[in-house]
Enzyme design. Structure first.
Site, mmCIF file in Angstrom:
data_model
loop_
_atom_site.group_PDB
_atom_site.id
_atom_site.type_symbol
_atom_site.label_atom_id
_atom_site.label_comp_id
_atom_site.label_asym_id
_atom_site.label_seq_id
_atom_site.Cartn_x
_atom_site.Cartn_y
_atom_site.Cartn_z
ATOM 1 N N ASP A 46 0.888 -1.302 -0.012
ATOM 2 C CA ASP A 46 0.161 0.149 0.134
ATOM 3 C C ASP A 46 0.706 1.175 0.150
ATOM 4 O O ASP A 46 0.286 2.153 -0.187
ATOM 5 C CB ASP A 46 -1.060 -0.009 1.156
ATOM 6 C CG ASP A 46 -0.267 -0.013 2.373
ATOM 7 O OD1 ASP A 46 0.886 -0.091 2.636
ATOM 8 O OD2 ASP A 46 -1.288 0.001 3.483
ATOM 9 N N ASP A 85 -1.137 -6.213 -0.552
ATOM 10 C CA ASP A 85 -1.423 -5.497 0.503
ATOM 11 C C ASP A 85 -2.890 -5.165 1.006
ATOM 12 O O ASP A 85 -3.371 -4.605 -0.137
ATOM 13 C CB ASP A 85 -0.764 -4.248 0.544
ATOM 14 C CG ASP A 85 0.191 -4.228 2.112
ATOM 15 O OD1 ASP A 85 0.054 -4.849 2.994
ATOM 16 O OD2 ASP A 85 0.976 -3.150 2.173
ATOM 17 N N LYS A 115 -1.289 -9.207 2.728
ATOM 18 C CA LYS A 115 -0.620 -9.143 3.738
ATOM 19 C C LYS A 115 -1.516 -7.933 4.283
ATOM 20 O O LYS A 115 -2.315 -7.038 3.873
ATOM 21 C CB LYS A 115 0.647 -8.542 3.400
ATOM 22 C CG LYS A 115 1.552 -7.737 4.464
ATOM 23 C CD LYS A 115 3.022 -7.375 4.216
ATOM 24 C CE LYS A 115 2.836 -5.872 3.683
ATOM 25 N NZ LYS A 115 2.468 -4.945 4.885
ATOM 26 N N GLU A 117 -1.624 -5.588 8.296
ATOM 27 C CA GLU A 117 -0.876 -4.890 9.336
ATOM 28 C C GLU A 117 -1.589 -5.194 10.901
ATOM 29 O O GLU A 117 -2.633 -5.242 10.914
ATOM 30 C CB GLU A 117 -0.700 -3.393 9.161
ATOM 31 C CG GLU A 117 0.304 -3.232 7.964
ATOM 32 C CD GLU A 117 0.279 -1.537 7.916
ATOM 33 O OE1 GLU A 117 -0.023 -0.712 8.904
ATOM 34 O OE2 GLU A 117 1.026 -1.076 6.859
ATOM 35 N N GLU A 184 9.022 -4.388 10.612
ATOM 36 C CA GLU A 184 9.339 -3.199 10.286
ATOM 37 C C GLU A 184 9.934 -2.094 11.089
ATOM 38 O O GLU A 184 9.184 -1.906 12.178
ATOM 39 C CB GLU A 184 8.321 -2.431 9.392
ATOM 40 C CG GLU A 184 8.657 -1.073 8.763
ATOM 41 C CD GLU A 184 7.795 -0.356 7.717
ATOM 42 O OE1 GLU A 184 6.657 -1.241 7.282
ATOM 43 O OE2 GLU A 184 7.885 0.636 7.529
HETATM 44 O O1 KIV Z 1 3.422 -1.473 1.856
HETATM 45 C C1 KIV Z 1 4.611 -1.613 1.728
HETATM 46 O O2 KIV Z 1 5.322 -1.444 0.775
HETATM 47 C C2 KIV Z 1 5.101 -2.431 2.652
HETATM 48 C C3 KIV Z 1 6.310 -2.802 2.914
HETATM 49 C C4 KIV Z 1 7.273 -1.551 3.377
HETATM 50 C C5 KIV Z 1 6.758 -3.900 3.805
HETATM 51 O O3 KIV Z 1 4.242 -2.893 3.752
#
Ligand code: KIV
Length: 282
Positions: A46, A85, A115, A117, A184
């Site tokens: 994202d 994401d 993915k 968070e 991160e």
């Molecule tokens: O959105 C993204 O690019 C990320 C990476 C920084 C791991 O979550």
């Protein structure tokens, strides 16, 4: 057709102590480049919001924005594992909505995994998505979608308590069925301890060399994004300057009449040209 990297391949690499590589990509040409470079996994992050769409943070990007770019990446990548994401508020409102949104990444955008968070607070959501058949990568430490709550974009887990909480969060994600966890912006010794506790791969960004793999943002690696450069970014090339020079050279050559010359123009058979000019006059 090259063989696709699978979730098992990532786990096998982690078990053998072979570093896993992941880069972001947001469109077809970038995906082709990353794939050709032999990188294991592509994250349609994202961070798209900032690096490509020009937003100030990642919060405003939508599922539809993400899927649009995921589809382009899927067309460009033949080999790498593809992770999409899930943006802010696409998995927090209800588990039902989270599962439905996660499914769209596979059904509509041909991603292999999603993915999201968060730590233990999202573990049950992860469990529901995994149970529905969508592999999930976790993401703890600095979680940019909630950076305001964390006090900004800064290193996390710097106190003993916060480091212990990070370990618990990563374990909760593993227990919920995540196949890997991004760490991160956390101190290297903390990331190493988490990596040793988990049996799934950790993928670090600003988390030191002790992780099972590393991820960076496409525009950072190539030196294309200079709005700000975090400490953990290594620019493996500085392509902004040569790109700018090429664009300026185009403008100058058009303005001076140098471009396009004969080498970049189409000629016409002489007799056809004569006939055309005569017909055009009459
Ligand atoms: O959105 C993204 O690019 C990320 C990476 C920084 C791991 O979550």
């Amino acid at each position: 057709m090259p063989r696709k990297v699978s979730l098992h391949d990532l786990q096998r690499k982690r078990d053998k102590g072979q570093p896993i590589t992941m880069l972001t990509a947001y469109d077809y040409p970038a995906a082709k480049l990353v794939d050709e470079a032999g990188v294991d996994a592509i994250l349609v992050g994202d961070t798209l919001a900032m690096t490509v769409l020009g937003h100030r943070d990642t919060v405003s990007v939508t599922v539809d924005d993400m899927l649009h770019h995921c589809k382009a990446v899927a067309r460009g990548a033949a080999r790498a594992l593809l992770v999409g994401d899930m943006p802010f508020m696409s998995y927090q409102v209800s588990r039902r909505e989270a599962v439905r949104n996660a499914g769209r990444y596979m059904k509509e955008a041909h991603m292999d995994a999603v993915k999201l968070e968060g730590g233990s607070e999202v573990a049950e959501t992860v469990r529901a998505i995994v149970a529905a058949g969508v592999p999930v990568m976790g993401h703890v430490g600095l979680t940019p979608q909630t950076a305001t709550k964390l006090g900004g974009y800064k290193v996390q887990a710097t106190s003993a308590e916060a480091a212990l909480k990070l370990c618990d969060d990563a374990l909760a994600l593993q227990d919920a069925g995540c196949f890997a966890v991004v760490l991160e912006a956390v101190p290297a010794p903390v990331a190493q301890a988490v990596t040793e506790k988990l049996t799934i791969p950790t993928i670090g960004i600003g988390a030191g060399a002790g992780c099972a793999g590393q991820v960076l943002v496409f525009h950072d690696v190539l030196g294309l994004f200079d709005d700000f450069v975090p400490k953990f970014v290594k620019q493996f090339a500085q392509l902004r300057e040569p790109m700018l020079q090429a664009l300026e050279a185009f403008r100058c050559e058009v303005e001076s009449g140098e471009f396009p010359g004969d080498a970049h123009s189409y000629a016409m058979d002489a007799s056809e040209l004569r006939r055309f000019l005569q017909a055009d006059k009459s």
